[in-house]
Design a protein around this motif. Structure first.
Motif, PDB file in Angstrom:
ATOM      1  N   LYS A 845       0.968  -0.760  -0.070  1.00  0.00           N
ATOM      2  CA  LYS A 845       0.172   0.089  -0.281  1.00  0.00           C
ATOM      3  C   LYS A 845       0.733   1.389   0.152  1.00  0.00           C
ATOM      4  CE  LYS A 845      -3.659   2.241   2.556  1.00  0.00           C
ATOM      5  NZ  LYS A 845      -4.598   1.834   3.744  1.00  0.00           N
ATOM      6  N   GLU A 846       2.174   1.354   1.137  1.00  0.00           N
ATOM      7  CA  GLU A 846       2.520   2.199   0.807  1.00  0.00           C
ATOM      8  C   GLU A 846       3.391   3.319  -0.864  1.00  0.00           C
ATOM      9  OE1 GLU A 846       5.600   2.228   4.088  1.00  0.00           O
ATOM     10  OE2 GLU A 846       4.195   2.302   5.604  1.00  0.00           O
ATOM     11  N   THR A 847       3.797   1.704  -1.083  1.00  0.00           N
ATOM     12  CA  THR A 847       4.500   1.965  -3.117  1.00  0.00           C
ATOM     13  C   THR A 847       3.314   2.148  -3.657  1.00  0.00           C
ATOM     14  OG1 THR A 847       5.704  -0.038  -2.345  1.00  0.00           O
ATOM     15  CG2 THR A 847       5.355   0.785  -4.766  1.00  0.00           C
ATOM     16  N   VAL A 848       1.734   2.102  -3.238  1.00  0.00           N
ATOM     17  CA  VAL A 848       1.008   2.555  -4.415  1.00  0.00           C
ATOM     18  C   VAL A 848       0.704   4.195  -4.013  1.00  0.00           C
ATOM     19  CG1 VAL A 848      -1.893   2.528  -4.726  1.00  0.00           C
ATOM     20  CG2 VAL A 848      -0.450  -0.026  -4.757  1.00  0.00           C
ATOM     21  N   ASN A 849       0.572   4.515  -2.972  1.00  0.00           N
ATOM     22  CA  ASN A 849       0.272   5.897  -2.523  1.00  0.00           C
ATOM     23  C   ASN A 849       1.612   6.653  -2.665  1.00  0.00           C
ATOM     24  OD1 ASN A 849      -1.708   5.169  -0.674  1.00  0.00           O
ATOM     25  ND2 ASN A 849      -0.450   4.736   1.409  1.00  0.00           N
ATOM     26  N   LEU A 866      -2.898   0.138  -8.131  1.00  0.00           N
ATOM     27  CA  LEU A 866      -3.614  -0.210  -7.221  1.00  0.00           C
ATOM     28  C   LEU A 866      -3.198  -1.537  -6.090  1.00  0.00           C
ATOM     29  CD1 LEU A 866      -6.728  -0.946  -9.722  1.00  0.00           C
ATOM     30  CD2 LEU A 866      -6.642   0.810  -8.457  1.00  0.00           C
ATOM     31  N   ASN A 867      -3.548  -1.597  -5.174  1.00  0.00           N
ATOM     32  CA  ASN A 867      -3.457  -2.434  -4.849  1.00  0.00           C
ATOM     33  C   ASN A 867      -4.963  -3.355  -4.176  1.00  0.00           C
ATOM     34  OD1 ASN A 867      -4.634  -0.578  -2.478  1.00  0.00           O
ATOM     35  ND2 ASN A 867      -3.477  -1.665  -0.880  1.00  0.00           N
ATOM     36  N   SER A 868      -5.060  -3.089  -4.720  1.00  0.00           N
ATOM     37  CA  SER A 868      -6.791  -3.960  -4.613  1.00  0.00           C
ATOM     38  C   SER A 868      -7.201  -4.877  -6.052  1.00  0.00           C
ATOM     39  CB  SER A 868      -7.958  -3.177  -3.543  1.00  0.00           C
ATOM     40  OG  SER A 868      -8.580  -4.387  -3.780  1.00  0.00           O
ATOM     41  N   ILE A 869      -7.279  -5.978  -5.687  1.00  0.00           N
ATOM     42  CA  ILE A 869      -7.940  -6.921  -7.217  1.00  0.00           C
ATOM     43  C   ILE A 869      -9.598  -6.581  -7.561  1.00  0.00           C
ATOM     44  CG2 ILE A 869      -8.176  -9.179  -7.618  1.00  0.00           C
ATOM     45  CD1 ILE A 869      -5.655 -10.260  -5.591  1.00  0.00           C
ATOM     46  N   LYS A 870     -10.198  -6.443  -6.017  1.00  0.00           N
ATOM     47  CA  LYS A 870     -11.499  -6.183  -7.058  1.00  0.00           C
ATOM     48  C   LYS A 870     -11.241  -5.454  -7.948  1.00  0.00           C
ATOM     49  CE  LYS A 870     -12.989  -8.283  -1.978  1.00  0.00           C
ATOM     50  NZ  LYS A 870     -14.212  -7.396  -1.325  1.00  0.00           N
TER      51      LYS A 870
END
Length: 937
Positions: A845-849, A866-870
């Motif tokens: 998440k930190e990398t995505v931010n 994104l850090n979510s697959i949905k």
């Protein structure tokens, strides 16, 4: 109840540590150093405030150490080394002060980092419970135009008042005297000259007799000066205590007198005269006997028999060295005659205590200036070592210098003088200024990295520091003592200056040099060079405009010749602007040897302001179709109008006749068929206006490819970056040619396709393996040293792999990248093909931010992290890139059925080849660390 105790415990520890160190080094400490050092302990309180403020906003100790430990240690080390520069001052008291202050800040900073997170058990404050102080800190002062303008005016004013600040060497003027005491002093002065200046004249020698002889000379000289009214009075022992030589001279004169006069004759005359008054003949017998005595000079010890006279007040004999002093009263500012009277005698010394104090304080002032210089050097070096960036060093150090300029400038404006007291307290202000700048820089860096709003927290701790300082020292502004009052005033001016500069100017400097999610970082060299280039362009354009309305109208030649001359000057000027920057390589490719002598319409891609200069330097006889702001510019508008440029906002049809005349005069027309500048290297859709004009005027078309300007000076930027500009002139397309169609609509479409194909071929020739690397690294330069080095090493290790992908992946592909990296490949793909749609799944998440808060993510490029697959389950990606095997084995089943190309980065691709066959994939390309699979069914 416990918070104040927690706050002051690290300060107390720092003070005790510094005293212990001084005891080990010196064995004793100056009271002055201890007193001033106790005031400077206020700096150490800042560290506790910073830690408590962050714990209050985020109780996670791990995040606290990640956010606060580095700036606190940086601040304490820079402050400590700045104070240790006092070691170079020739004063043990100031050296002790330097050791005391340095040990205090180092000890307090380390102790506060260990102690406060351990004992403080406060809870995180919710957003709804933010205090008024929090809301003040959250207000973006750097966006307040009125405050920026006002502060700028004060800084400019300070440049003129900076040199008006004097140093008050007279300590007597810093004493507090009530009104009744001043009145009494005035009355006493009228009677006793108490208000006059006292100066001591001292004679000295290893031989007492020699010192007394010199004092005899002093007595004679002082009597002479008093007779001339050049001194008021003097008090000398010389009238009573004289040298043996002078005594002997007087004895000899005495004996000579009586020898000539005769003692017996005097005796007879006294007896005769006495008889007339009935005196006995023996009345003056003692006098007669005294006249008969033999006199000898009196030694210095002989004078001590006079018990009513304090000889030691004037004469001192110690260690076989004798000093004789005389007190002289002179008027203020009138001691020059006294100095001249004794300046040539090395055995006579004038002692002016006020002058000595002024001299010593003057030396202190010079030492202080030297100290400031040393401290600045130390701070700059440490900031450079800590940040490893010249730009970050400037962002942090410039506010420190501006705070100092504003502080002294305001002192000069309000006629506040430096003195022995407030000049020392200014070191305290300097230390706080360093702290504020470092903390604001680190807060800005955190927000720049991932958008976390930490700046307000840093500003809150700074405001708390200001408040505590004002309560501690600022309250002295109500003191009647002049020294205490000036300490308070200087402290208040300095503290507010440091706070305002760090809150208003520093964020602007950070955005200018470091950038934001909407602006790329720049270096100081690029900024200065770009300023010079644009300054030269603006000045040259203004001069050309002046020539167009003055000299060109009165030149005694035909209008046609005037225009030819003016266009040649204009073309040369455009070329000179481009060539003012030696860090940008220029290349012109004209393989077809296209000649501009025959009128034609030139078309070129448009990504930068420099495109106009690049085309304008090719030939003097070019008429540009320009926007209104260029045509009506107050700087170069007149020159543009004289040159015959045409504003396209009026419509092509309305300007046909004007342009036809220019064509008949042998001019080429220049237009950018995209209509506006592109923000990337992608060529936008061509509008038919240029081709319609070519059809109406029966003109050939000359396509011109401009490569590199999208990187050197992209749209929206004012900084010219290092790089290369290539101008390639394609073969002339005759007006009668039907190769690209017969109508303007057909030509627009087909020539546009031809243009893009040629441009892509030019890109393939120019853009090598490392072409986008410098642009890419800009995205990570200030995201953290560890991240930057990781990306840099990865680019170096996989540069061939990544370069192969740029050519293998279609420029219009929809790409899903399942990655464990830092987004460098995604940015490379976006830089190479802005029209690619890239979705990158990264589990961290930190990398995505961090990537979401990058510049390239907020441009026209189609890239998303994104850090979510949905959100990805319904994505129909044509190209799937995998470089994290542990992660991708769980989720690739979702996208393999729709993907046509699968790219695996790493050495384990063949291990999964059998599984990929089930989805119809076969290896189409393979090299080290790269396997590309294409779907066959």
């Amino acid at each position: 109840f416990w918070v104040p105790l927690i706050l002051f415990t690290p300060t107390l520890f720092g003070a005790l540590l510094s005293i212990a160190v001084l005891y080990l080094l010196r064995g004793q400490i100056s009271a002055i150093s201890l007193g001033i050092g106790s005031v400077l302990l206020g700096v150490t309180l800042d560290y506790s405030l910073h830690i408590l403020t962050h714990l209050r906003n985020n109780s996670d100790v791990k995040e606290l150490y990640a956010d606060v430990s580095r700036p606190i240690l940086m601040s304490s080390l820079t402050t400590a080394l700045a104070f240790l520069c006092l070691w170079f001052v020739n004063s043990q008291a100031l050296q002790d002060l330097g050791i005391f202050a340095a040990c205090s800040v180092i000890g307090a900073s380390i102790f506060s980092l260990l102690f406060i997170p351990t004992v403080y058990k406060g809870n995180k404050i919710s957003t709804e419970k933010r205090t008024l102080l929090d809301r003040w800190a959250a207000y973006p002062l750097h966006r307040n135009k009125f405050l920026i303008i006002g502060l700028s005016i004060l800084l400019v004013l300070s440049c003129f008042t900076y040199g008006k600040v004097d140093f008050n060497n007279d300590i007597s003027k810093l004493n507090y005297e009530p009104e009744f005491l001043k009145a009494a002093k005035t009355r006493l002065d009228a009677l006793t000259d108490i208000g006059s200046k006292s100066v001591y004249i001292a004679t000295f020698s290893e031989i007492t007799e020699t010192a007394l002889q010199k004092n005899d000379q002093v007595l004679d000289s002082l009597q002479h000066l008093k007779n001339k009214n050049e001194i008021i009075s003097f008090s000398s022992v010389g009238a009573l205590v004289q040298s043996k030589a002078k005594q002997q001279a007087k004895i000899d004169r005495w004996n000579s007198f009586w020898k000539e006069t005769g003692i017996d004759s005097l005796k007879m005359r006294l007896i005769t005269s006495g008889n007339e008054f009935n005196f006995k003949s023996s009345t003056f017998q003692l006098f007669y006997e005294h006249l008969s005595n033999d006199f000898d000079p009196i030694s210095l010890e002989g004078y001590r028999a006079i018990d009513w006279f304090a000889l030691d007040d004037f004469i001192t004999v110690k260690n076989k060295f004798t000093t004789v002093t005389t007190l002289v009263k002179v008027k203020e500012g009138s001691s020059e005659p006294l100095s001249r009277a004794f300046e040539d005698d090395p055995a006579i010394m004038k002692i002016d205590r006020q002058q000595m104090n002024e001299s010593l304080l003057g030396n202190l002032k010079n030492d202080f200036n030297t100290l400031i210089g040393y401290s600045l050097i130390v701070v700059l070096v440490l900031l450079l070592l800590f940040y490893r960036s010249f730009s970050l060093m400037l962002v942090t150090s410039i506010p420190i210098g501006l705070s100092w300029l504003l502080t002294i400038g305001m002192m000069g404006l309000f006629q506040i003088e430096f003195n022995i007291f407030n000049i020392i307290i200014s070191t305290f202000i300097f230390g706080l200024g360093v702290d504020y700048s470092i903390f604001i820089t680190n807060g800005l860096l955190k927000e720049y990295k991932d958008g976390t709003p930490t700046l307000a927290t840093h500003k809150t701790s700074v405001i708390l520091s200001v408040i505590t300082t004002l309560f501690g020292i600022g309250i002295l502004i109500f003191a009647q003592h002049p020294a205490l009052y000036t300490i308070s005033v200087v402290c208040m001016i300095g503290i507010f200056s440091a706070m305002l500069i760090s809150f208003v100017i520093q964020p602007l400097l950070f955005r200018l040099l470091i950038g934001s999610k909407n602006k790329r970082p720049i270096t100081l060299r690029l900024l200065l060079h770009s300023s010079l280039s644009f300054g030269y362009y603006g000045l040259g354009g203004f001069i050309l405009s002046l020539l167009s309305v003055s000299l060109m109208k009165v030149m005694p030649i035909s209008k046609k010749k005037k225009m030819n001359v003016f266009h040649r000057i204009l073309s040369k000027f455009m070329k000179s602007v481009l060539y003012t920057n030696p860090f940008v390589k220029k290349r012109i490719i004209n393989n077809s040897q296209v000649d501009f002598s025959k009128p034609a319409i030139l078309i070129a891609n448009h990504t930068s302001f420099l495109d106009i200069l690049a085309v304008g330097m090719l030939h003097p006889k070019i008429i540009f179709l320009v926007n209104d702001w260029v045509y009506n510019s107050p700087i170069f508008g007149k020159a543009v109008q004289l040159a015959g440029f045409y504003p396209v906002s009026g419509g092509i049809d309305k300007g046909v006749e004007h342009l036809r005349k220019k064509v008949e005069q042998g001019y080429c027309l220049m237009a950018f068929p995209e209509g506006t500048r592109s923000t990337t290297n992608k060529i936008k859709r061509f509008h038919k206006g240029s081709f319609h004009l070519a059809e109406m005027l029966d003109l050939d078309i000359i396509p011109i490819l401009i490569h590199g300007n999208s990187e050197v000076l992209p749209k929206g930027s004012f900084v010219i970056k290092d790089g290369s500009i290539t101008v390639k002139i394609l073969p002339r397309i005759p007006a009668e040619s039907t190769r690209y169609g017969t109508s303007s609509r057909e030509k627009t479409k087909k020539i546009g396709s031809y243009f893009r194909a040629e441009f892509q071929q030019l890109r393939d020739e120019i853009e090598g393996v490392n072409y986008f690397h410098s642009t890419l690294l800009e995205e990570y330069r200030y995201k953290g040293d560890k991240i930057f080095r990781s990306v840099k090493d990865d680019l170096k290790q996989n540069r061939d792999t990544y370069f192969s992908l740029l050519s293998e992946i279609d420029k219009n592909a929809t790409i899903l990248h399942v990655s464990g990296s830092l987004g460098q490949l995604d940015f490379l793909l976006a830089l190479d093909g802005p029209q690619r749609k890239i979705i990158s799944y990264i589990d961290d998440k930190e990398t995505v931010n961090m990537l979401d808060h990058s510049f390239l993510t907020h441009t026209d490029r189609k890239i998303q992290f994104l850090n979510s697959i949905k959100p990805l389950k319904d994505l129909a990606a044509t190209t799937l890139i995998i470089d994290d095997f542990e992660l991708t084995l769980e989720i690739t089943q979702i996208w393999l059925p729709t993907a046509t190309t699968l790219i695996v980065i790493g050495d384990l691709a063949l291990a999964y080849e059998s599984k990929l066959l089930d989805f119809g994939f076969k290896v189409s390309h393979q090299q080290k660390n790269l396997s590309i699979f294409k779907k066959t069914t």
